[in-house]
Design a protein around this motif. Sequence first.
Motif, short mmCIF file in Angstrom:
data_model
loop_
_atom_site.label_atom_id
_atom_site.label_comp_id
_atom_site.label_asym_id
_atom_site.label_seq_id
_atom_site.Cartn_x
_atom_site.Cartn_y
_atom_site.Cartn_z
N MET A 1 2.06 -2.18 -10.75
CA MET A 1 3.03 -2.31 -9.85
C MET A 1 2.91 -1.68 -8.50
SD MET A 1 6.78 -1.90 -11.61
CE MET A 1 7.07 -2.91 -13.04
N ALA A 2 2.28 -0.40 -8.57
CA ALA A 2 1.94 0.32 -7.15
C ALA A 2 1.12 -0.61 -6.47
CB ALA A 2 1.44 1.41 -7.64
N GLU A 3 0.00 -1.14 -6.92
CA GLU A 3 -1.08 -1.73 -6.36
C GLU A 3 -0.50 -2.93 -5.59
OE1 GLU A 3 -4.59 -2.50 -8.49
OE2 GLU A 3 -4.87 -0.53 -8.86
N ARG A 4 0.27 -3.80 -6.45
CA ARG A 4 0.87 -5.06 -5.91
C ARG A 4 1.78 -4.60 -4.77
NH1 ARG A 4 2.60 -8.84 -10.62
NH2 ARG A 4 0.68 -9.09 -11.75
N ALA A 5 2.72 -3.44 -4.74
CA ALA A 5 3.70 -3.23 -3.82
C ALA A 5 2.97 -2.91 -2.64
CB ALA A 5 4.62 -2.08 -4.23
N ARG A 6 1.93 -2.07 -2.50
CA ARG A 6 1.03 -1.53 -1.44
C ARG A 6 0.35 -2.68 -0.80
NH1 ARG A 6 -0.38 3.05 -4.35
NH2 ARG A 6 -2.00 2.02 -5.51
N ALA A 7 0.16 -3.83 -1.43
CA ALA A 7 -0.60 -4.94 -0.92
C ALA A 7 0.29 -5.83 -0.19
CB ALA A 7 -1.32 -5.63 -1.97
N CYS A 8 1.73 -5.57 -0.09
CA CYS A 8 2.48 -6.42 0.71
C CYS A 8 2.58 -6.32 2.02
CB CYS A 8 3.88 -6.24 0.02
SG CYS A 8 4.12 -6.87 -1.61
N SER A 9 2.61 -7.29 2.91
CA SER A 9 2.76 -7.19 4.24
C SER A 9 3.98 -6.23 4.58
CB SER A 9 2.98 -8.38 4.95
OG SER A 9 1.97 -9.31 4.56
N GLY A 10 3.71 -5.24 5.50
CA GLY A 10 4.95 -4.57 6.05
C GLY A 10 4.87 -3.19 5.10
N VAL A 11 4.13 -3.06 3.97
CA VAL A 11 4.00 -1.83 3.58
C VAL A 11 3.15 -0.87 4.02
CG1 VAL A 11 3.80 -0.78 1.00
CG2 VAL A 11 5.37 -2.83 1.39
N VAL A 12 3.07 0.17 4.40
CA VAL A 12 2.38 1.12 4.83
C VAL A 12 1.61 1.87 3.81
CG1 VAL A 12 1.78 3.08 6.37
CG2 VAL A 12 3.18 1.40 7.03
N LYS A 13 2.68 2.27 2.95
CA LYS A 13 2.46 3.26 1.65
C LYS A 13 3.69 3.50 0.83
CE LYS A 13 3.06 7.92 3.61
NZ LYS A 13 2.60 9.15 4.05
N LEU A 14 3.57 3.81 -0.27
CA LEU A 14 4.50 4.31 -1.37
C LEU A 14 5.04 5.72 -1.04
CD1 LEU A 14 3.19 2.85 -4.81
CD2 LEU A 14 4.73 1.64 -3.11
N SER A 15 6.42 5.86 -1.35
CA SER A 15 6.93 7.12 -0.91
C SER A 15 7.50 7.75 -2.32
CB SER A 15 7.96 6.95 -0.07
OG SER A 15 8.86 7.92 0.18
N GLY A 16 7.45 8.90 -2.44
CA GLY A 16 8.20 9.54 -3.55
C GLY A 16 9.46 9.98 -3.15
N GLY A 17 9.80 9.82 -2.02
CA GLY A 17 11.52 10.16 -1.70
C GLY A 17 11.35 11.41 -1.08
N PRO A 18 12.47 12.06 -0.60
CA PRO A 18 12.68 13.26 0.17
C PRO A 18 12.41 14.36 -0.86
CG PRO A 18 14.63 12.36 -0.01
CD PRO A 18 13.82 11.23 -0.77
N PHE A 19 12.42 14.28 -2.30
CA PHE A 19 12.22 15.38 -3.04
C PHE A 19 11.00 14.84 -4.10
CE2 PHE A 19 16.69 15.81 -1.82
CZ PHE A 19 16.68 17.07 -1.28
N GLY A 20 10.66 13.81 -3.91
CA GLY A 20 9.33 13.51 -4.84
C GLY A 20 9.80 12.92 -6.21
#
Length: 84
Positions: A1-20
């Motif tokens: 899932m992570a690779e597919r999400a990162r490959a989408c237009s407009g996605v710079v990177k994945l985030s863990g959120g403010p507390f990871g």
Amino acid sequence: MAERARACSGVVKLSGGPFGTVATYLPGDRLTGVSADEREVEIAIVATLARPLPETAEEVRRAVADLAGNRPVNVRIDDIVEGS
């Protein structure tokens, strides 16, 4: 899932959120930005303003839908950056 999400237009990177807390724990590893349980899938991203944010979120949702099964996919935009 992570690779597919990162490959989408407009996605710079994945985030863990403010507390990871948006993460999946694997043997000997931690995948930041994707959390899944039996009820839902959560994907947290950092997006760019190069395209409308709802379009980016919908593309991420569609990209991982077949992997999510019957679970809803919630896309959370944790941060926005200029450029691509």
